[in-house]
Design an enzyme around this catalytic site. Structure first.
Site, PDB file in Angstrom:
ATOM      1  CE  LYS A  80      13.425   3.605   0.305  1.00  0.00           C
ATOM      2  NZ  LYS A  80      12.680   4.448   1.290  1.00  0.00           N
ATOM      3  CG  ASP A 118       8.751   3.884  -0.149  1.00  0.00           C
ATOM      4  OD1 ASP A 118       7.599   3.439  -0.343  1.00  0.00           O
ATOM      5  OD2 ASP A 118       9.541   3.424   0.700  1.00  0.00           O
ATOM      6  CE  LYS A 161       6.832   2.037   3.186  1.00  0.00           C
ATOM      7  NZ  LYS A 161       7.997   2.887   2.865  1.00  0.00           N
TER       8      LYS A 161
END
Length: 231
Positions: free
Chosen positions: A32, A59, A61
């Site tokens: 990640k 990741d 967001k």
């Protein structure tokens, strides 16, 4: 549960530290990359991981107005990562636009909706975010919103996995970061569970960071985790 269902969070600030850690853990196949590393190293870290044959969970967001979210998802798709996150609270229009834009691409990432950060509990949700729903009901509502918009899956804590699996069906991907082995400290996450329990509840993948990467011997920590998973 197998090690292939573990995504290790590459939570380091720069490229040299990231590459050093990845090369110390050749058995980890799925990494990640979050905000800290992506801002610190740029997209070159994604190329380095792909050169090593690794799968990538990007990741970042995303959370913005629909057109900006759409553009960000299209830009991120060029890196050919496996998973990409965006906030469910951006709303159905933003989620639908992003999902529709990924469909015709030759190598689209699976889009995952952030339901609620695992650092937020009932008190914060109620008092700070002024949300009357309990955490599990709020997360369930966000996951349904994402599924109905065509998003591939959701990120949630392990406590919500079983309910979301029931609500959203077997094809909806569930990724949970709120997992830690019994031998590690809980850190700043409030809603936690051990990895095997999260998978048994219905998660497709679990994300583990500091118990591996912050250990004085990441190799030994990874080996210990793999032994735990084999039991």
């Amino acid at each position: 549960m197998t090690p292939d269902q573990v995504i290790v969070a590459l939570d380091v600030p720069d490229l040299p530290k990231a590459i050093a850690l990845v090369d110390r853990l050749p058995g980890v196949g799925f990494w990640k990359v979050g905000l800290e590393l992506f801002v610190g190293a740029g997209p070159v870290i994604l190329a380095e991981l792909k050169d090593r044959g690794k799968r990538i969970f990007l990741d970042l967001k995303f959370h913005d107005i629909p057109n900006t979210m759409l553009g960000a998802c299209l830009s991120a798709s060029r890196y050919e990562v496996d998973l990409l996150t965006l906030h469910a609270t951006a709303g159905s229009q933003a989620l639908t636009l992003a999902a529709q834009a990924m469909a015709p691409l030759p190598h689209p990432p699976k889009l995952l909706a952030i339901t609620l950060l695992t650092s937020i509990g009932d008190r914060q949700l109620r008092e700070e975010l002024q949300q009357p729903l309990a955490v599990d009901d709020y997360v369930n509502a966000m996951a349904r919103l994402a599924r109905n918009a065509g998003i591939d899956g959701a990120v949630c804590s392990p406590q919500e996995v079983a309910k979301l699996r029931q609500t959203c069906g077997p094809e909806f991907l569930l990724v949970t970061p709120g997992v830690r082995p019994l031998w590690s400290a809980p850190g700043d996450q409030q809603r936690v569970m051990i990895p095997a329990q999260a998978i048994a509840a219905g998660a497709n993948y679990v994300v583990i960071g500091r118990p591996i990467t912050a250990d004085p011997s990441p190799e030994a920590a990874w080996e210990r985790l793999c032994q735990d998973l084999a039991v």
